[in-house]
Design a protein around this motif. Structure first.
Motif, PDB file in Angstrom:
ATOM      1  N   GLU A  20       1.639   9.276  -5.892  1.00  0.00           N
ATOM      2  CA  GLU A  20       2.152  10.628  -5.631  1.00  0.00           C
ATOM      3  C   GLU A  20       3.120  11.063  -6.723  1.00  0.00           C
ATOM      4  O   GLU A  20       3.078  12.211  -7.189  1.00  0.00           O
ATOM      5  CB  GLU A  20       2.860  10.674  -4.275  1.00  0.00           C
ATOM      6  CG  GLU A  20       1.939  10.746  -3.083  1.00  0.00           C
ATOM      7  CD  GLU A  20       2.707  10.810  -1.772  1.00  0.00           C
ATOM      8  OE1 GLU A  20       3.814  11.393  -1.735  1.00  0.00           O
ATOM      9  OE2 GLU A  20       2.207  10.249  -0.795  1.00  0.00           O
ATOM     10  N   GLN A  77       0.827  -1.208   0.000  1.00  0.00           N
ATOM     11  CA  GLN A  77       0.000   0.000   0.000  1.00  0.00           C
ATOM     12  C   GLN A  77       0.861   1.259   0.000  1.00  0.00           C
ATOM     13  O   GLN A  77       0.548   2.233  -0.687  1.00  0.00           O
ATOM     14  CB  GLN A  77      -0.940   0.005   1.219  1.00  0.00           C
ATOM     15  CG  GLN A  77      -2.056  -1.018   1.135  1.00  0.00           C
ATOM     16  CD  GLN A  77      -2.946  -0.780  -0.074  1.00  0.00           C
ATOM     17  OE1 GLN A  77      -3.348   0.337  -0.371  1.00  0.00           O
ATOM     18  NE2 GLN A  77      -3.230  -1.859  -0.795  1.00  0.00           N
ATOM     19  N   GLY A 112       0.903   4.012  -2.912  1.00  0.00           N
ATOM     20  CA  GLY A 112       0.693   5.418  -2.577  1.00  0.00           C
ATOM     21  C   GLY A 112       1.815   6.290  -3.104  1.00  0.00           C
ATOM     22  O   GLY A 112       1.574   7.370  -3.663  1.00  0.00           O
TER      23      GLY A 112
END
Length: 88
Positions: A77, A69, A73
């Motif tokens: 980004e 995760q 993420g």
């Protein structure tokens, strides 16, 4: 009288044989009970170890999911940052 004496001797001999057989059986039972107890203890230790290993694997799986995760993420980004930079 010799018949009676012979019968008494034979009875005594049978009693000794029965006593010896009983003692052998008692010793065998004690030995078997000891072995059963040892095996029971080994099984209990193996079950405990198995549970510890399952817990460790579960922790590793959860940690791996968290890392995945975090990576996803971070990738998102970076994509967002690259998109913003390309607009400028």
């Amino acid at each position: 009288m010799t018949c009676t004496a012979g019968n008494v001797r034979r009875s005594d001999e049978l009693l000794r044989e029965e006593r010896n057989s009983r003692n052998q059986l008692e010793n065998a039972l004690r030995s078997n009970n000891d072995i059963i107890q040892q095996l029971t203890n080994r099984i209990a230790r193996a079950e405990e170890k198995s549970q510890e290993e399952r817990n460790a694997i579960s922790s590793l799986v959860n940690h791996t999911k968290s890392v995945e995760q975090a990576v996803l993420g971070s990738q998102q980004e970076l994509k967002n940052k690259q998109s913003c930079e390309s607009l400028l």
